[in-house]
Design an enzyme around this catalytic site. Structure first.
Site, PDB file in Angstrom:
ATOM      1  N   ASP A 133     -53.856   4.666 -32.987  1.00  0.00           N
ATOM      2  CA  ASP A 133     -53.905   5.977 -32.323  1.00  0.00           C
ATOM      3  C   ASP A 133     -52.481   6.464 -32.048  1.00  0.00           C
ATOM      4  O   ASP A 133     -51.702   5.763 -31.398  1.00  0.00           O
ATOM      5  CB  ASP A 133     -54.680   5.867 -31.006  1.00  0.00           C
ATOM      6  N   ASP A 177     -51.219   8.626 -40.443  1.00  0.00           N
ATOM      7  CA  ASP A 177     -51.140   9.980 -41.004  1.00  0.00           C
ATOM      8  C   ASP A 177     -50.118  10.808 -40.233  1.00  0.00           C
ATOM      9  O   ASP A 177     -49.899  11.967 -40.568  1.00  0.00           O
ATOM     10  CB  ASP A 177     -52.503  10.670 -40.890  1.00  0.00           C
ATOM     11  N   GLU A 188     -58.779   6.825 -42.769  1.00  0.00           N
ATOM     12  CA  GLU A 188     -58.004   7.290 -43.927  1.00  0.00           C
ATOM     13  C   GLU A 188     -58.783   8.372 -44.664  1.00  0.00           C
ATOM     14  O   GLU A 188     -58.220   9.407 -45.041  1.00  0.00           O
ATOM     15  CB  GLU A 188     -57.737   6.110 -44.851  1.00  0.00           C
TER      16      GLU A 188
HETATM   17  C1  SAM Z   1     -57.865   5.735 -35.267  1.00  0.00           C
HETATM   18  S1  SAM Z   1     -58.854   4.283 -35.117  1.00  0.00           S
HETATM   19  C2  SAM Z   1     -58.610   3.491 -36.706  1.00  0.00           C
HETATM   20  C3  SAM Z   1     -59.777   2.612 -37.079  1.00  0.00           C
HETATM   21  C4  SAM Z   1     -59.689   1.931 -38.449  1.00  0.00           C
HETATM   22  N1  SAM Z   1     -58.536   1.061 -38.552  1.00  0.00           N
HETATM   23  C5  SAM Z   1     -59.685   2.927 -39.578  1.00  0.00           C
HETATM   24  O1  SAM Z   1     -58.668   3.009 -40.289  1.00  0.00           O
HETATM   25  O2  SAM Z   1     -60.701   3.600 -39.762  1.00  0.00           O
HETATM   26  C6  SAM Z   1     -57.859   3.281 -34.035  1.00  0.00           C
HETATM   27  C7  SAM Z   1     -58.630   2.105 -33.445  1.00  0.00           C
HETATM   28  O3  SAM Z   1     -57.696   1.293 -32.719  1.00  0.00           O
HETATM   29  C8  SAM Z   1     -58.312   0.878 -31.495  1.00  0.00           C
HETATM   30  N2  SAM Z   1     -57.230   0.606 -30.548  1.00  0.00           N
HETATM   31  C9  SAM Z   1     -56.471   1.500 -29.886  1.00  0.00           C
HETATM   32  N3  SAM Z   1     -55.562   0.873 -29.112  1.00  0.00           N
HETATM   33  C10 SAM Z   1     -55.758  -0.454 -29.288  1.00  0.00           C
HETATM   34  C11 SAM Z   1     -55.152  -1.617 -28.751  1.00  0.00           C
HETATM   35  N4  SAM Z   1     -54.155  -1.528 -27.863  1.00  0.00           N
HETATM   36  N5  SAM Z   1     -55.614  -2.827 -29.143  1.00  0.00           N
HETATM   37  C12 SAM Z   1     -56.633  -2.924 -30.036  1.00  0.00           C
HETATM   38  N6  SAM Z   1     -57.251  -1.841 -30.576  1.00  0.00           N
HETATM   39  C13 SAM Z   1     -56.821  -0.634 -30.217  1.00  0.00           C
HETATM   40  C14 SAM Z   1     -59.191   2.039 -31.113  1.00  0.00           C
HETATM   41  O4  SAM Z   1     -60.230   1.654 -30.221  1.00  0.00           O
HETATM   42  C15 SAM Z   1     -59.726   2.490 -32.469  1.00  0.00           C
HETATM   43  O5  SAM Z   1     -60.924   1.817 -32.805  1.00  0.00           O
END
Ligand code: SAM
Length: 209
Positions: free
Chosen positions: A114, A150, A190
Site C-alpha cells: 500500500d 504502480d 497488478e
Molecule cells: C495493495 S494489496 C496487494 C495484494 C497482492 N500482493 C496483490 O498484488 O494483489 C496490499 C496488501 O498488503 C497488506 N498489508 C499492508 N500493510 C501490511 C503490513 N504492514 N504487513 C503485512 N501486510 C500488509 C494489505 O492488507 C493488503 O492485503
C-alpha cells in the site's frame, strides 16, 4: 466469524511464534529453504508457488485476517494438503526483524505494498530504511527481494530506503515475468492497475557480496 478462530494447520499465530521461535515449527519440514510473501492480499501467488516448488517452504505475512482466512478457505476447497504453505496474520514489521532467523530467507516477495500517498498517512508505509534493513538481515547470502508497485512516488521512496539501509544492490535488467511481475500471470492488484493503464515498476535486489 469470531476473531478467535484459527484455521489450522495453515494459519500460524503470533502466540505460536512467541512460544515456538517463529515460523519454522509450523512447516512439516522446517529445514526446507524459506520464501516469504508480504501483503498477499487476495492473490494466490503464494499457493501457486508452493504447488510448483514443494522443495521450499512458503510463508505469507498479511495484515488482514479476513484475507488470510479467505486464502486458507480457497486452499481447503482445492483439497490438496500443502505441508509447505503457511500464513500469519500480523503486520510484517512485527515479525521480520524480531523473528526471522538472520541469513535464512531465500526470497521476499512484496507485490503492490500500500503506497499511502497522503503525507499524513506516510507513517503507515511499509518500505522504510529500518524495515528494508530487517529484510536484508533475514536474507540468505544468495537471497533476493522482488518488489512491484504502480506508484511513481513510492518507487522513488523505496529506492531511497534501499540505498539508506545499505547492503543490498539492485539487479540490473531484472524484468517482470512473462504474464506479470510475479511470473505466469498478473496479481490481483497488478491486473487492476494495468487495466487502468498504470505502469508497473518492478524491482529486484540482492545482497551485496
Ligand atoms: C495493495 S494489496 C496487494 C495484494 C497482492 N500482493 C496483490 O498484488 O494483489 C496490499 C496488501 O498488503 C497488506 N498489508 C499492508 N500493510 C501490511 C503490513 N504492514 N504487513 C503485512 N501486510 C500488509 C494489505 O492488507 C493488503 O492485503
Amino acid at each position: 466469524m469470531r476473531s478467535s478462530v484459527i484455521l489450522r494447520p495453515y494459519e500460524t499465530t503470533w502466540e505460536d511464534w512467541l512460544l515456538g521461535g517463529g515460523a519454522g515449527p509450523s512447516f512439516e519440514d522446517p529445514s526446507l529453504p524459506l520464501e516469504v510473501e508480504i501483503g498477499c492480499g487476495d492473490d494466490d501467488f503464494l499457493y501457486e508457488c508452493a504447488v510448483e516448488r514443494p522443495d521450499r517452504n512458503w510463508l505469507g505475512i498479511e495484515y488482514s485476517r479476513k484475507r488470510v482466512h479467505r486464502a486458507i478457505r480457497r486452499l481447503e476447497r482445492r483439497g490438496k494438503p500443502m505441508p509447505n504453505l503457511r500464513w500469519i496474520w500480523r503486520p510484517a514489521g512485527d515479525l521480520v526483524g524480531p523473528f526471522l532467523t538472520p541469513g535464512r530467507v531465500h526470497a521476499f516477495h512484496i507485490y503492490f505494498p500500500d503506497p499511502w500517498p497522503k503525507a499524513h498517512h506516510a507513517r503507515y508505509r511499509l518500505m522504510t530504511p529500518e524495515f528494508v534493513g530487517s529484510l536484508r538481515d533475514a536474507l540468505s547470502a544468495d537471497g533476493r527481494i522482488d518488489l512491484a508497485t504502480d506508484s511513481d512516488d513510492y518507487v522513488a521512496e523505496i529506492r531511497e530506503a534501499f540505498a539508506e539501509a545499505g547492503g543490498l544492490v539492485p539487479v540490473d535488467g531484472a524484468a517482470p515475468g512473462e504474464g506479470g511481475v510475479a511470473g505466469d500471470r498478473p496479481t490481483v492488484f497488478e491486473e487492476r492497475w494495468r487495466a487502468m493503464g498504470r505502469s508497473i515498476h518492478f524491482l529486484r535486489f540482492r545482497k551485496d557480496a
